[in-house]
Design a protein around this motif. Structure first.
Motif, PDB file in Angstrom:
ATOM      1  N   ALA A   1       0.818  -1.209   0.000  1.00 21.18           N
ATOM      2  CA  ALA A   1       0.000   0.000   0.000  1.00 21.18           C
ATOM      3  C   ALA A   1       0.853   1.260   0.000  1.00 21.18           C
ATOM      4  N   LYS A   2       1.937   1.229   0.793  1.00 22.25           N
ATOM      5  CA  LYS A   2       2.794   2.412   0.874  1.00 22.25           C
ATOM      6  C   LYS A   2       3.689   2.556  -0.355  1.00 22.25           C
ATOM      7  N   GLY A   3       4.109   1.400  -0.914  1.00 21.68           N
ATOM      8  CA  GLY A   3       5.077   1.463  -2.004  1.00 21.68           C
ATOM      9  C   GLY A   3       4.469   1.583  -3.375  1.00 21.68           C
TER      10      GLY A   3
ATOM     11  N   ARG B   1       6.099   8.364  -9.261  1.00 22.83           N
ATOM     12  CA  ARG B   1       7.069   8.992  -8.380  1.00 22.83           C
ATOM     13  C   ARG B   1       6.819  10.490  -8.286  1.00 22.83           C
ATOM     14  N   LYS B   2       7.052  11.012  -7.093  1.00 19.64           N
ATOM     15  CA  LYS B   2       6.893  12.456  -6.904  1.00 19.64           C
ATOM     16  C   LYS B   2       8.088  13.184  -7.512  1.00 19.64           C
ATOM     17  N   LYS B   3       7.778  14.191  -8.262  1.00 16.46           N
ATOM     18  CA  LYS B   3       8.845  14.969  -8.884  1.00 16.46           C
ATOM     19  C   LYS B   3       9.337  16.087  -7.983  1.00 16.46           C
ATOM     20  N   LYS B   4       8.487  16.554  -7.125  1.00 14.40           N
ATOM     21  CA  LYS B   4       8.867  17.681  -6.279  1.00 14.40           C
ATOM     22  C   LYS B   4       9.641  17.192  -5.078  1.00 14.40           C
ATOM     23  N   ARG B   5      10.762  17.797  -4.821  1.00 13.93           N
ATOM     24  CA  ARG B   5      11.594  17.401  -3.699  1.00 13.93           C
ATOM     25  C   ARG B   5      11.269  18.269  -2.497  1.00 13.93           C
ATOM     26  N   SER B   6      11.437  17.690  -1.303  1.00 16.01           N
ATOM     27  CA  SER B   6      11.115  18.412  -0.072  1.00 16.01           C
ATOM     28  C   SER B   6      12.120  19.520   0.166  1.00 16.01           C
TER      29      SER B   6
ATOM     30  N   CYS C   1      10.433   0.171  -6.071  1.00 13.22           N
ATOM     31  CA  CYS C   1       9.257   0.457  -5.250  1.00 13.22           C
ATOM     32  C   CYS C   1       9.628   1.043  -3.899  1.00 13.22           C
ATOM     33  N   GLU C   2      10.910   1.249  -3.652  1.00  7.56           N
ATOM     34  CA  GLU C   2      11.402   1.863  -2.414  1.00  7.56           C
ATOM     35  C   GLU C   2      10.889   1.126  -1.171  1.00  7.56           C
ATOM     36  N   SER C   3      10.917  -0.208  -1.238  1.00  7.08           N
ATOM     37  CA  SER C   3      10.422  -0.997  -0.107  1.00  7.08           C
ATOM     38  C   SER C   3      11.338  -0.859   1.107  1.00  7.08           C
ATOM     39  N   HIS C   4      12.645  -0.666   0.891  1.00  5.13           N
ATOM     40  CA  HIS C   4      13.555  -0.462   2.024  1.00  5.13           C
ATOM     41  C   HIS C   4      13.186   0.810   2.793  1.00  5.13           C
ATOM     42  N   LYS C   5      13.004   1.881   2.033  1.00  4.63           N
ATOM     43  CA  LYS C   5      12.652   3.154   2.676  1.00  4.63           C
ATOM     44  C   LYS C   5      11.291   3.055   3.370  1.00  4.63           C
ATOM     45  N   THR C   6      10.334   2.436   2.703  1.00  5.61           N
ATOM     46  CA  THR C   6       8.991   2.330   3.278  1.00  5.61           C
ATOM     47  C   THR C   6       9.003   1.549   4.580  1.00  5.61           C
ATOM     48  N   ALA C   7       9.692   0.398   4.587  1.00  3.98           N
ATOM     49  CA  ALA C   7       9.756  -0.415   5.807  1.00  3.98           C
ATOM     50  C   ALA C   7      10.479   0.330   6.920  1.00  3.98           C
ATOM     51  N   LEU C   8      11.530   1.062   6.585  1.00  4.07           N
ATOM     52  CA  LEU C   8      12.271   1.829   7.592  1.00  4.07           C
ATOM     53  C   LEU C   8      11.368   2.865   8.262  1.00  4.07           C
ATOM     54  N   LEU C   9      10.611   3.603   7.448  1.00  3.71           N
ATOM     55  CA  LEU C   9       9.759   4.642   8.004  1.00  3.71           C
ATOM     56  C   LEU C   9       8.610   4.058   8.824  1.00  3.71           C
ATOM     57  N   LEU C  10       8.060   2.925   8.378  1.00  5.78           N
ATOM     58  CA  LEU C  10       6.989   2.287   9.132  1.00  5.78           C
ATOM     59  C   LEU C  10       7.496   1.782  10.489  1.00  5.78           C
TER      60      LEU C  10
ATOM     61  N   ALA D   1      10.188   2.905  12.208  1.00  5.67           N
ATOM     62  CA  ALA D   1      10.586   4.022  13.061  1.00  5.67           C
ATOM     63  C   ALA D   1       9.416   4.940  13.403  1.00  5.67           C
ATOM     64  N   GLY D   2       8.315   4.849  12.681  1.00  2.43           N
ATOM     65  CA  GLY D   2       7.178   5.719  12.933  1.00  2.43           C
ATOM     66  C   GLY D   2       7.442   7.154  12.546  1.00  2.43           C
ATOM     67  N   LEU D   3       8.159   7.364  11.437  1.00  3.30           N
ATOM     68  CA  LEU D   3       8.544   8.706  11.005  1.00  3.30           C
ATOM     69  C   LEU D   3       7.915   9.040   9.663  1.00  3.30           C
ATOM     70  N   ASN D   4       7.926  10.320   9.341  1.00  6.16           N
ATOM     71  CA  ASN D   4       7.510  10.787   8.023  1.00  6.16           C
ATOM     72  C   ASN D   4       8.699  10.754   7.080  1.00  6.16           C
ATOM     73  N   GLU D   5       8.407  10.813   5.783  1.00  7.97           N
ATOM     74  CA  GLU D   5       9.494  10.751   4.813  1.00  7.97           C
ATOM     75  C   GLU D   5      10.429  11.954   4.929  1.00  7.97           C
ATOM     76  N   THR D   6       9.906  13.082   5.364  1.00  8.22           N
ATOM     77  CA  THR D   6      10.768  14.262   5.506  1.00  8.22           C
ATOM     78  C   THR D   6      11.754  14.120   6.664  1.00  8.22           C
ATOM     79  N   ASP D   7      11.517  13.132   7.547  1.00  4.86           N
ATOM     80  CA  ASP D   7      12.449  12.911   8.657  1.00  4.86           C
ATOM     81  C   ASP D   7      13.603  11.996   8.276  1.00  4.86           C
TER      82      ASP D   7
END
Length: 863
Positions: free
Chosen positions: A463-465, A472-477, A499-508, A510-516
């Motif tokens: 669902a997240k990936g 993909r989002k083109k705009k960067r934070s 699909c950025e599954s590594h990043k998605t699992a890490l954020l889930l 840690a309970g963080l937002n992508e900007t963190d």
């Protein structure tokens, strides 16, 4: 013990190992006599009645009017001979095996006479004379089966006449049973003769310690060194082959592409060759090691049992802020009983050995002394309350300053005290550990995320990936825009999948937002190690989380165990490392991570530069396993530039740093260890002590090994119909276990002088010589770093569901366990604890759950 010699060749089993084999042989004989021979005898009886009696059946042809059926009666002779021969062999073999079992059950493992001689003679009798007899019986049966069609043709008339159905049924029944009987006999013959061929391929007996012969001086023989080098090459080749096979078998999912040859395994090959070197002087068999292993496990269980009892008693009195009174129940054991289960604790660096004799109540509170080979000596009852540092486990902790940088509060924190709710340092350390454990788990990304969430992990990641994979989002934070000068064109993530599954699992996790998530490096190899940089806005911290051992390349790094000097690094980065060492693999990781940090300069952009994004934030280093040791050395390197840096370690290796560096970082470094976790206890000294204690315990066994297994593996029902095999015994019930140990082991001072004891003395001399030959590097002792917090199991819930879960997981789970945090010394984990969860206690998800539960129990916020 010793190994049985057959036809002057050494085997891999002892004379007291044969009871299980005898039981299986008796079971086979019972099946042969009843299931297989029974139908044959019934068939013979029926045929004899049809032919007019037994003598008519075996003496006269079934069809006397057909000259071609002459001698058809030989089938009856052969079948009856086969049945009688099989029955006689089965009975005779059962008697022989009963005699083998009788002699195998006489005497202790180290007292082989007269057991070994008798058992060797009986086994040789079974291998050759009995095998020949069985071959003759089998040949008779094979001839009978071949002769059967001729007999049935004659007894039923011409070939054109079809036999009646009931006759065909009789034929098929005895045919099947006779065939099965012949197959079992052929299998026995095959096994016996193959084993005889194996024995013939072995060299004749060469035991220099028999009949008082003097052993040769191995150190003066030229071949000794060369042979040892060949053994090192053998171990290096085995390790390399194992890693390469694992890499191919897993399709390199867990790395392995960079594991090329033997050269990377030189350290562990030397260690294994040294560790297992015996030069033929120590005559033990695998079952001896298994018996010693089981007895040692029970001894450690008793030590841990007493330690838990003391901790629970202290927790009960802690609310009164007084030292609990002496509990007479802790000293109910006699002096002889305490001699039986305890050992001598080692002397920490810089202390004398006079105050270190104590009861070995817990592996963490009283490590085994690798230099003490009696393994289990103790002092008086008061030893239970006297730790290495002279402070009681039950004594009220000293009230400490709340300043986390105070040397009194951090660097000289008294050990062996239970965490107090009234101590600000205790509570802040526990809260910090509970908060950052999820960061240490998050860097393991999707693999451990799916392990922790087997049912919901895939849907959550999908669902997240999905959005990242399809659009993909083109705009960067704004954060990424500010760091665009130091990040590559792909952004913040190196080596993530589409699909950025590594990043998605890490954020889930840690309970963080992508900007963190500032930066994520996922390359894994000998030149790159995964880590990430995160933002914790609530605590105003920049967090660097370093992954522990996960890939095959990481495993290779783990076994680079030769210590590396840090003098040069200390001078380069501004810390005192004169004559200090660290684990060789840890140093390799630190250099890789520091090089990547310097290449990107992200920490400087976030914290140090004039236009830093978060100048008021502090730096936290978080790591698990080998990553924890890397965090500690990295903290030494970064602290001159980041003075507010703090380091939180989870399950660091026991062989991380030398004493000065291990305790010198207590002002800013904390290390959490979960109960029986093997990794923080693992070192060459601990492995040596573990091996030596097992060998010492073998020498103290005074009953046959079958009796040892029977006592230690039996199911003992305790109070409330609770089974010990599912739960630990209640804290007030250890008499049965102590009685078992008394019945199994000699007291340390009563061990008889046997051939095994002399062999063991020579074995220890050889290993001491090899240790000295390796030089000063082998003498260097390494320790886990920082302030040590041991999460000790002090109880467990005893409902039915907990027992079921333990059985389903082969007792590797900690479901229902209750833990208590205890301060310990850096040298307080010197004994490897043998239990089913010694490996799973190292998992980062288990550490997260336990430390979070403890923090909640102490009333801390762990959201």
């Amino acid at each position: 013990m010793p190994a049985i010699y057959l036809f002057n060749r050494r085997t891999f089993f002892g004379g007291d190992d044969l009871q299980p084999a005898v039981f299986l042989a008796h079971l086979l004989r019972l099946v042969q006599l009843t299931v297989f021979l029974g139908p044959i005898v019934a068939y013979l009886a029926q045929e004899s009645r049809l032919q007019g009696g037994v003598f008519s059946y075996i003496l006269f042809d079934s069809n006397q009017f057909d000259d071609s059926c002459r001698h058809s009666h030989m089938f009856g002779v052969l079948l009856m001979s086969y049945a009688v021969g099989s029955a006689c062999y089965a009975v005779g073999s059962a008697v022989l095996e009963w005699r083998i079992s009788h002699w195998a059950g006489i005497g202790a493992p180290t007292e082989p006479q007269p057991r070994s001689i008798k058992v060797s003679y009986l086994l040789e009798l079974k291998l050759i004379p009995f095998s020949i007899v069985l071959f003759l019986v089998f040949s008779t049966g094979l001839t009978t089966i071949a002769y059967a069609p001729y007999y049935y043709r004659c007894s039923e008339g011409t070939e054109e006449q079809e036999p009646p159905k009931h006759f065909r049924d009789r034929i098929s029944l005895w045919w099947i049973t006779a065939l099965m009987l012949a197959i079992t006999q052929l299998s026995e013959i095959f096994v016996s003769w193959i084993y005889l061929l194996h024995l013939c391929s072995q060299p004749p007996r060469t035991n220099y310690f028999l009949a008082g012969e003097a052993a040769p001086d191995f150190e003066q023989q030229d071949y000794a060194l060369g042979r040892h080098e060949l053994i090192e090459e053998m171990w290096a080749e085995r390790c390399a082959s194992a890693c390469q096979c694992l890499g191919v078998a897993s399709c390199f999912m867990f790395g392995g592409r960079e594991v090329l040859g033997q050269g990377q395994f030189g350290d562990v090959a030397r260690a294994l060759a040294d560790y297992l070197e015996a030069r033929g002087v120590l005559d033990v068999v695998p079952s001896d090691i298994a018996a010693g292993f089981l007895v040692l496990q029970r001894l450690q269980k008793l030590r841990l049992h007493r330690s838990r009892k003391q901790i629970v008693r202290t927790l009960t009195h802690q609310s009164n802020s007084i030292r609990p009174p002496h509990d007479p129940t802790l000293s109910t054991a006699t002096a002889d009983e305490e001699d039986l289960i305890s050992f001598e604790a080692p002397t920490p660096p810089g202390q004398t050995g006079s105050s270190n004799r104590m009861l070995a109540v817990d592996d963490s509170l009283a490590p085994l002394d690798p230099r003490s080979h009696d393994g289990l000596g103790i002092g008086a009852d008061e030893g239970l309350l006297v730790p290495l540092g002279g402070e009681s486990v039950g004594e009220e902790p000293r009230r400490l300053s709340s300043d986390p940088t105070s040397s009194t509060s951090s660097g000289q924190r008294e050990s062996r005290t239970i965490f107090s709710r009234d101590s600000l340092i205790d509570m802040s350390t526990l809260e910090e550990g509970a908060r950052y454990a999820k960061y240490a788990l998050a860097i393991y990304t999707w693999v451990l995320y799916l392990y922790v969430h087997p049912a919901t992990g895939v849907p959550r990641l999908a669902a997240k990936g999905c959005l990242a994979c399809c659009c993909r989002k083109k705009k960067r934070s704004p954060l990424v825009e500010n760091l665009s000068g130091v990040l590559d064109e792909n952004g913040r993530f190196e080596e993530d999948n589409i699909c950025e599954s590594h990043k998605t699992a890490l954020l889930l996790t840690a309970g963080l937002n992508e900007t963190d998530l500032v930066y994520l490096q996922l390359k894994s190899g000998f030149r790159h190690n995964p880590y990430c940089i995160l933002l914790d806005h609530e605590w105003k911290c920049v967090v660097v989380s370093i992954r522990g051992t996960f890939s095959l390349e990481d495993c290779v790094t783990d076994v680079l165990i030769e210590p590396e000097r840090l003098d040069e690094m200390g001078r380069e980065y501004g810390f005192d490392a004169e004559h200090q060492y660290c684990h060789g693999g840890v140093l390799l990781w630190v250099r890789n991570i520091y090089r990547d940090l310097q290449n990107h300069q992200i920490l400087e952009k976030l914290l140090l530069e004039d236009n830093a994004l978060y100048p008021n934030y502090s730096l936290r280093l978080v790591g698990h396993s080998l990553g924890a040791a890397a965090c500690t050395i990295l903290s030494y390197m970064l602290r001159p530039r980041f003075p507010s840096l703090r380091c939180v370690n989870y399950s660091p290796p026991g062989c991380s740093l030398t004493w000065h560096l291990a305790v010198g970082c207590k002002d800013w470094c904390s290390s959490f260890v979960l109960d029986s976790d093997i990794v923080p206890r693992l070192s060459f000294d601990a492995m040596t002590a573990w091996r030596d204690e097992i060998l010492d315990v073998i020498g103290r066994i005074k009953v046959p090994k079958a009796e040892v297994i029977k006592r230690l593996l039996r199911t003992s029902y305790r109070k409330g119909n609770t089974c010990e095999v599912c739960f630990d015994p209640p804290l007030d019930d250890m008499e049965d276990s102590l009685q078992d140990i008394k019945d199994i082991l000699y007291d340390p001072g009563d061990v008889p002088d046997t051939e095994y004891q002399r062999q063991l003395s020579r074995f220890k001399v050889i290993h001491e010589e090899r240790r000295r030959a390796r030089g000063e590097l082998r003498e260097i002792k390494l320790f886990p770093p920082g302030k040590m917090i041991h999460l000790v199991k002090t109880g467990e819930r005893r409902q039915c569901v907990h027992g079921i879960v333990k059985c389903l997981t082969c007792f590797t789970t900690n479901y229902g366990f209750e833990y208590t945090p205890v301060w310990i010394n850096n040298d307080g984990l010197g004994e490897i604890v043998v239990n089913p969860h010694m490996g799973t206690d190292h998992f980062p998800n288990r550490m997260l759950n336990v430390v979070s539960d403890i923090a909640v129990k102490y009333g801390l916020n762990v959201k």
